[in-house]
Structure formats: structure tokens, C-alpha cells
Scaffold this motif. Structure first.
Motif, PDB file in Angstrom:
ATOM      1  N   ALA A 101      -3.689 -30.584  -7.448  1.00  0.00           N
ATOM      2  CA  ALA A 101      -2.553 -31.208  -8.130  1.00  0.00           C
ATOM      3  C   ALA A 101      -1.289 -31.110  -7.284  1.00  0.00           C
ATOM      4  O   ALA A 101      -0.501 -32.062  -7.195  1.00  0.00           O
ATOM      5  CB  ALA A 101      -2.341 -30.547  -9.490  1.00  0.00           C
ATOM      6  N   HIS A 102      -1.086 -29.964  -6.651  1.00  0.00           N
ATOM      7  CA  HIS A 102       0.080 -29.769  -5.785  1.00  0.00           C
ATOM      8  C   HIS A 102       0.036 -30.727  -4.605  1.00  0.00           C
ATOM      9  O   HIS A 102       1.054 -31.348  -4.254  1.00  0.00           O
ATOM     10  CB  HIS A 102       0.113 -28.315  -5.288  1.00  0.00           C
ATOM     11  N   SER A 103      -1.139 -30.859  -3.979  1.00  0.00           N
ATOM     12  CA  SER A 103      -1.252 -31.739  -2.812  1.00  0.00           C
ATOM     13  C   SER A 103      -0.973 -33.193  -3.192  1.00  0.00           C
ATOM     14  O   SER A 103      -0.324 -33.924  -2.432  1.00  0.00           O
ATOM     15  CB  SER A 103      -2.642 -31.610  -2.176  1.00  0.00           C
ATOM     16  N   VAL A 104      -1.442 -33.615  -4.350  1.00  0.00           N
ATOM     17  CA  VAL A 104      -1.198 -34.986  -4.803  1.00  0.00           C
ATOM     18  C   VAL A 104       0.291 -35.199  -5.072  1.00  0.00           C
ATOM     19  O   VAL A 104       0.868 -36.220  -4.674  1.00  0.00           O
ATOM     20  CB  VAL A 104      -2.038 -35.291  -6.062  1.00  0.00           C
ATOM     21  N   ALA A 105       0.920 -34.234  -5.720  1.00  0.00           N
ATOM     22  CA  ALA A 105       2.351 -34.344  -6.004  1.00  0.00           C
ATOM     23  C   ALA A 105       3.176 -34.407  -4.719  1.00  0.00           C
ATOM     24  O   ALA A 105       4.231 -35.049  -4.676  1.00  0.00           O
ATOM     25  CB  ALA A 105       2.806 -33.173  -6.868  1.00  0.00           C
ATOM     26  N   GLU A 106       2.681 -33.753  -3.660  1.00  0.00           N
ATOM     27  CA  GLU A 106       3.384 -33.737  -2.382  1.00  0.00           C
ATOM     28  C   GLU A 106       3.002 -34.911  -1.479  1.00  0.00           C
ATOM     29  O   GLU A 106       3.491 -35.019  -0.355  1.00  0.00           O
ATOM     30  CB  GLU A 106       3.087 -32.418  -1.651  1.00  0.00           C
ATOM     31  N   GLY A 107       2.087 -35.781  -1.966  1.00  0.00           N
ATOM     32  CA  GLY A 107       1.677 -36.932  -1.171  1.00  0.00           C
ATOM     33  C   GLY A 107       0.782 -36.579  -0.001  1.00  0.00           C
ATOM     34  O   GLY A 107       0.820 -37.246   1.036  1.00  0.00           O
ATOM     35  N   LEU A 108      -0.052 -35.544  -0.165  1.00  0.00           N
ATOM     36  CA  LEU A 108      -0.930 -35.069   0.901  1.00  0.00           C
ATOM     37  C   LEU A 108      -2.376 -35.421   0.567  1.00  0.00           C
ATOM     38  O   LEU A 108      -2.900 -35.044  -0.476  1.00  0.00           O
ATOM     39  CB  LEU A 108      -0.784 -33.551   1.076  1.00  0.00           C
ATOM     40  N   SER A 109      -3.024 -36.134   1.470  1.00  0.00           N
ATOM     41  CA  SER A 109      -4.362 -36.652   1.231  1.00  0.00           C
ATOM     42  C   SER A 109      -5.427 -35.816   1.924  1.00  0.00           C
ATOM     43  O   SER A 109      -5.204 -35.280   3.004  1.00  0.00           O
ATOM     44  CB  SER A 109      -4.443 -38.098   1.732  1.00  0.00           C
ATOM     45  N   GLY A 110      -6.601 -35.728   1.266  1.00  0.00           N
ATOM     46  CA  GLY A 110      -7.735 -35.043   1.874  1.00  0.00           C
ATOM     47  C   GLY A 110      -8.594 -34.293   0.888  1.00  0.00           C
ATOM     48  O   GLY A 110      -9.760 -34.004   1.156  1.00  0.00           O
ATOM     49  N   ILE A 111      -8.024 -33.974  -0.302  1.00  0.00           N
ATOM     50  CA  ILE A 111      -8.790 -33.201  -1.284  1.00  0.00           C
ATOM     51  C   ILE A 111      -8.693 -33.776  -2.694  1.00  0.00           C
ATOM     52  O   ILE A 111      -9.230 -33.185  -3.637  1.00  0.00           O
ATOM     53  CB  ILE A 111      -8.364 -31.710  -1.302  1.00  0.00           C
ATOM     54  N   TYR A 132     -17.857 -36.585  -4.301  1.00  0.00           N
ATOM     55  CA  TYR A 132     -17.587 -37.996  -4.015  1.00  0.00           C
ATOM     56  C   TYR A 132     -17.275 -38.250  -2.532  1.00  0.00           C
ATOM     57  O   TYR A 132     -16.394 -39.046  -2.200  1.00  0.00           O
ATOM     58  CB  TYR A 132     -16.445 -38.504  -4.901  1.00  0.00           C
ATOM     59  N   GLY A 133     -18.000 -37.570  -1.665  1.00  0.00           N
ATOM     60  CA  GLY A 133     -17.853 -37.828  -0.237  1.00  0.00           C
ATOM     61  C   GLY A 133     -16.824 -36.979   0.469  1.00  0.00           C
ATOM     62  O   GLY A 133     -16.729 -37.009   1.700  1.00  0.00           O
ATOM     63  N   GLN A 134     -16.032 -36.209  -0.268  1.00  0.00           N
ATOM     64  CA  GLN A 134     -15.100 -35.274   0.358  1.00  0.00           C
ATOM     65  C   GLN A 134     -15.675 -33.866   0.292  1.00  0.00           C
ATOM     66  O   GLN A 134     -16.246 -33.471  -0.731  1.00  0.00           O
ATOM     67  CB  GLN A 134     -13.731 -35.295  -0.336  1.00  0.00           C
ATOM     68  N   GLU A 135     -15.524 -33.113   1.383  1.00  0.00           N
ATOM     69  CA  GLU A 135     -15.905 -31.704   1.428  1.00  0.00           C
ATOM     70  C   GLU A 135     -14.780 -30.931   2.089  1.00  0.00           C
ATOM     71  O   GLU A 135     -14.028 -31.474   2.905  1.00  0.00           O
ATOM     72  CB  GLU A 135     -17.197 -31.496   2.225  1.00  0.00           C
ATOM     73  N   ILE A 136     -14.686 -29.653   1.769  1.00  0.00           N
ATOM     74  CA  ILE A 136     -13.583 -28.864   2.319  1.00  0.00           C
ATOM     75  C   ILE A 136     -13.691 -28.732   3.826  1.00  0.00           C
ATOM     76  O   ILE A 136     -12.693 -28.575   4.521  1.00  0.00           O
ATOM     77  CB  ILE A 136     -13.502 -27.477   1.637  1.00  0.00           C
ATOM     78  N   VAL A 137     -14.902 -28.867   4.368  1.00  0.00           N
ATOM     79  CA  VAL A 137     -15.068 -28.786   5.825  1.00  0.00           C
ATOM     80  C   VAL A 137     -14.243 -29.852   6.543  1.00  0.00           C
ATOM     81  O   VAL A 137     -13.848 -29.673   7.703  1.00  0.00           O
ATOM     82  CB  VAL A 137     -16.563 -28.910   6.201  1.00  0.00           C
ATOM     83  N   GLN A 138     -13.921 -30.948   5.870  1.00  0.00           N
ATOM     84  CA  GLN A 138     -13.185 -32.048   6.492  1.00  0.00           C
ATOM     85  C   GLN A 138     -11.711 -31.717   6.695  1.00  0.00           C
ATOM     86  O   GLN A 138     -11.040 -32.360   7.513  1.00  0.00           O
ATOM     87  CB  GLN A 138     -13.326 -33.309   5.635  1.00  0.00           C
ATOM     88  N   THR A 139     -11.189 -30.748   5.955  1.00  0.00           N
ATOM     89  CA  THR A 139      -9.759 -30.426   6.043  1.00  0.00           C
ATOM     90  C   THR A 139      -9.492 -28.967   6.380  1.00  0.00           C
ATOM     91  O   THR A 139      -8.349 -28.607   6.653  1.00  0.00           O
ATOM     92  CB  THR A 139      -9.057 -30.747   4.702  1.00  0.00           C
ATOM     93  N   LEU A 140     -10.515 -28.131   6.374  1.00  0.00           N
ATOM     94  CA  LEU A 140     -10.328 -26.698   6.602  1.00  0.00           C
ATOM     95  C   LEU A 140     -10.004 -26.409   8.066  1.00  0.00           C
ATOM     96  O   LEU A 140     -10.710 -26.865   8.965  1.00  0.00           O
ATOM     97  CB  LEU A 140     -11.580 -25.931   6.180  1.00  0.00           C
ATOM     98  N   VAL A 141      -8.948 -25.651   8.291  1.00  0.00           N
ATOM     99  CA  VAL A 141      -8.550 -25.247   9.642  1.00  0.00           C
ATOM    100  C   VAL A 141      -9.060 -23.844   9.947  1.00  0.00           C
ATOM    101  O   VAL A 141      -9.711 -23.618  10.972  1.00  0.00           O
ATOM    102  CB  VAL A 141      -7.017 -25.276   9.799  1.00  0.00           C
ATOM    103  N   GLU A 142      -8.805 -22.909   9.032  1.00  0.00           N
ATOM    104  CA  GLU A 142      -9.172 -21.513   9.255  1.00  0.00           C
ATOM    105  C   GLU A 142      -9.087 -20.741   7.947  1.00  0.00           C
ATOM    106  O   GLU A 142      -8.529 -21.231   6.943  1.00  0.00           O
ATOM    107  CB  GLU A 142      -8.233 -20.868  10.294  1.00  0.00           C
ATOM    108  N   ASP A 204     -17.333 -44.506   2.424  1.00  0.00           N
ATOM    109  CA  ASP A 204     -18.100 -45.401   1.545  1.00  0.00           C
ATOM    110  C   ASP A 204     -18.441 -44.751   0.216  1.00  0.00           C
ATOM    111  O   ASP A 204     -18.362 -45.371  -0.844  1.00  0.00           O
ATOM    112  CB  ASP A 204     -19.389 -45.838   2.247  1.00  0.00           C
ATOM    113  N   GLN A 205     -18.840 -43.459   0.257  1.00  0.00           N
ATOM    114  CA  GLN A 205     -19.260 -42.791  -0.973  1.00  0.00           C
ATOM    115  C   GLN A 205     -18.105 -42.657  -1.955  1.00  0.00           C
ATOM    116  O   GLN A 205     -18.271 -42.873  -3.164  1.00  0.00           O
ATOM    117  CB  GLN A 205     -19.845 -41.409  -0.657  1.00  0.00           C
ATOM    118  N   LEU A 206     -16.917 -42.325  -1.436  1.00  0.00           N
ATOM    119  CA  LEU A 206     -15.753 -42.187  -2.315  1.00  0.00           C
ATOM    120  C   LEU A 206     -15.353 -43.543  -2.888  1.00  0.00           C
ATOM    121  O   LEU A 206     -15.088 -43.663  -4.088  1.00  0.00           O
ATOM    122  CB  LEU A 206     -14.592 -41.556  -1.559  1.00  0.00           C
TER     123      LEU A 206
END
Length: 378
Positions: A101-111, A132-142, A204-206
Motif C-alpha cells: 500500500a505504501h509503495s502504491v501511494a508513493e507511485g513505486l511499481s514492482g510489487i 500474477y507473474g510478480q515475484e519478490i526476486v524481481q525487485t529484491l536487492v539484499e 503476459d501473466q499479469l
């Protein structure tokens, strides 16, 4: 150390089952969490770290050890070396959906597509959560974690966590121990700055799950609201008044099988090819080159198949229960095993074993449980 009166795990888990631990510690800061873990490990006590309790089936007998509740919270915004991106460092005990919810409110895409997933941020990389085609591995840094073997705190890059389909080196799979026993203290994600306006949805899946055409544009808020509504229809958004949500979400993983095995399943069974495994680059010393290079071996990618479809087509329908058991499949989603009110952990496990047996008998495949099982056998 913030030791508290133990609370029954039935009150702290979304499956609403589990006995009372001998000892309980509430860690509300990183220091309290690190100190508690080091003390428990030094005493060689049985231990269990508990976040949101959304991915756990605990046995009915009292847990003979210490339960440490991770109650740390906080989001820190950090710069990213990549233009157009921002990093968020989030404490392990922070609610995952609150982070989305915080990321959406801040306009941050990925999760945003992972809206409504229960549990805490610290548990997300352990399971490599996704939807739905998103996984945390796609945005996780460390992640920042503390190792059980040494008690040392370190920062570990995402590519050292062995992140795969609902797995990592940190996960305790049923019947095994983690490759790297450790507890996550914080998680750092890198998200794209897209703002509050419309943007094209990748994947495509999302797009298929959201009913979007390839060139459609939507807002992050629309994605979140659509995903939450979709999950709610399946009973996958927690609601005290709805017994269909008294579950651990998907109790069984979608099975990943070889392409040849997938061909033995009925054509109607939904399936999704996994990423193609590319052959490693070959280097042939010049003195050994004879003018011929063998063609690369043809390797078909593994296939992910729908566990829900397999369950229903093995004759176990939504809402199914064994006799007078208080455990039943959700009336909305065949993958969710639910507590209809007062079910014991053994009743839930009995239903899980029945489902496994039916699918194995019909299709020759043993479904694997997704939640962590403590004091329970399937």
C-alpha cells in the motif's frame, strides 16, 4: 529481554490451530530480535520465529521451546544507482500488504500485483512470494540477516539466496532443514518510479490476470484494487467474518514438473512453461579446435501445472470435508484448506493427506505443502 506470557498459536496463525509454547518473546526492535535469537541459540533451545503466522501449521501439542515474535516495523527510503528507481529498506516485522500500500501511494511499481498477501516482509524472501507473474526476486536487492551458526549479522545480496519458485536457501521445506539457517532482519527492494498516472503493465501473466490488452495503460492504484478484489473473490484476503479466509492461503504449491511428465496430464490442465535454461558458454582452446562444434543439447523447460485444477479433477471439490471434520477446502478456492471453526491441526493435516492421496492416485503426482509445518506430519 521482552519475555511475555505465552499465547496459543491458534490465536496467532491464520489457520487458527496450534498449541501454547513454553516461552514467548516479543521483539519490537532489531536489537531485541538479535539478542533474543542469540540467547535462544546459546541455550540450544527449540525455537520458532513468528511473523504474521500466515504460512504456518503448528501442531496441537504445546511447542516445547521459545517462540520469538518479530514485531519490528519501519520503511526507509534510499537512493538507487539506477535512474528512475528508488530503494526501500523495510524491517522484517512490517506487514507485507502495508508495504505494498505504501509503495502504491508513493507511485513505486514492482510489487502491486502482490497486494493482499498476508504475513510480514521478513518472510517474503524466504518463500520468494509471488502472484500474477510478480515475484519478490524481481525487485529484491539484499537482505540483512543473522546466521544461526555464528550469530553474526550480515548483508546478503539477493543472488546469494537461491531464490526459486516458492523457495530459497532460507526456507524449511517439509521434511528438510534450510540450506542456510538464518533469520531476516530487514529487506531492501528496488522499485520503479512511475507516479500516480497510467503506465503500461509488463508481463503476459499479469496482463492476463488483470484482463488487460498488451497496449493498455492503468494506474498502480487500479492494479492494487483489482488484485485485492480478485483475491477476495477467492477467499484469499483475511476476513474474520469469512471462514474461507481462515487458511494459510494456498496450502499446496503449484507443481513444477518435467515437460515430458506434463504431457501425461490432461490437456485441459492449466500449465505455464518455466524459464528456459540456457546452456553455459563453451570455450574451446584453439589447439583443440577441429573445426566442428556440436550443436547445443535441446532441453525442454520444466512446466508449472495448476495444483487447484489437479485437486478438483481428482474429485475433491471446493467445500469438501471429511465426515464431521471442522477442516474443509475453501468454498471459493480448491487450494485453500480452511478452519471452519475449532478445527485442530490434526484435522487440517488429515484433510491435506487425503487431498495428496487423491491427486497421487489420479495423476501420479504428490503435491507438496507450501506452509511450514511444525509438530505436524503429512
Amino acid at each position: 529481554m521482552p519475555e511475555v506470557t505465552p499465547i496459543p498459536l491458534a490465536q496467532l496463525t491464520t489457520l487458527r490451530a496450534g498449541g501454547t509454547p513454553e516461552r514467548m518473546i516479543d521483539a519490537r526492535s532489531v536489537d531485541e530480535l538479535v539478542d533474543a535469537l542469540r540467547d535462544v541459540w546459546a541455550e540450544r533451545d527449540e525455537w520458532l520465529v513468528l511473523g504474521g503466522g500466515s504460512n504456518l501449521l503448528a501442531g496441537d501439542e504445546p511447542f516445547a521451546g521459545t517462540v520469538i515474535r518479530v514485531l519490528t516495523e519501519g520503511i526507509e527510503r534510499l537512493p538507487s544507482p539506477r535512474p528512475g528507481f528508488v530503494r526501500l529498506r523495510v524491517q522484517a516485522g512490517h506487514s507485507w500488504d502495508a508495504l505494498v500500500a505504501h509503495s502504491v501511494a508513493e507511485g513505486l511499481s514492482g510489487i502491486a500485483a502482490m497486494s493482499g498477501i498476508p504475513g510480514t516482509v521478513g518472510a517474503a524472501p524466504v518463500q520468494n512470494i509471488g502472484a500474477y507473474g510478480q515475484e519478490i526476486v524481481q525487485t529484491l536487492v539484499e537482505v540483512e540477516l543473522i546466521d544461526e551458526a555464528t550469530g553474526e549479522v550480515s548483508t546478503v545480496p539477493a543472488d546469494e539466496l537461491g531464490l526459486g519458485f516458492r523457495t530459497s536457501v532460507l526456507k524449511q521445506h517439509y521434511g528438510s532443514v534450510p540450506t542456510r539457517p538464518a533469520v531476516i532482519l530487514s529487506v531492501t527492494l528496488e522499485l520503479a518510479e512511475v507516479g500516480s498516472g497510467e503506465f503500461p503493465v509488463r508481463g503476459d501473466q499479469l496482463r492476463q490476470a488483470l484482463g488487460l490488452a498488451p497496449d493498455a495503460t492503468v494506474t498502480l492504484q487500479w492494479v492494487r484494487e483489482t488484485v485485492l478484489a480478485t483475491r477476495a473473490r477467492k477467499g484469499m484476503v483475511l476476513d474474520d467474518a469469512d471462514p474461507d479466509t481462515h487458511s494459510a492461503g494456498s496450502f499446496f504449491q503449484n507443481a513444477v514438473v518435467s515437460a515430458s511428465f506434463a504431457r501425461t496430464l490432461p490437456e485441459a490442465c492449466p500449465r505455464w512453461p518455466m524459464a528456459q535454461v540456457r546452456e553455459a558458454t563453451r570455450v574451446i582452446p584453439l589447439e583443440r579446435y577441429d573445426g566442428y562444434i556440436a550443436p547445443p543439447a535441446s532441453v525442454e523447460p520444466d512446466v508449472k501445472v495448476s495444483a487447484a485444477w489437479l485437486i478438483e479433477h481428482a474429485g475433491v471439490r471446493k467445500g469438501f470435508r471429511l465426515g464431521r471434520s471442522r477442516a474443509a477446502l475453501s468454498t471459493k478456492h480448491a487450494l485453500a484448506l480452511t478452519n471452519r471453526g475449532g478445527a485442530t491441526a490434526e484435522e487440517i493435516a488429515e484433510l491435506a493427506r487425503y487431498v495428496q492421496g487423491r491427486v497421487q492416485s489420479e495423476f501420479g503426482l504428490i503435491l507438496q505443502p507450501e506452509p511450514v509445518l511444525v509438530g505436524v506430519e503429512l
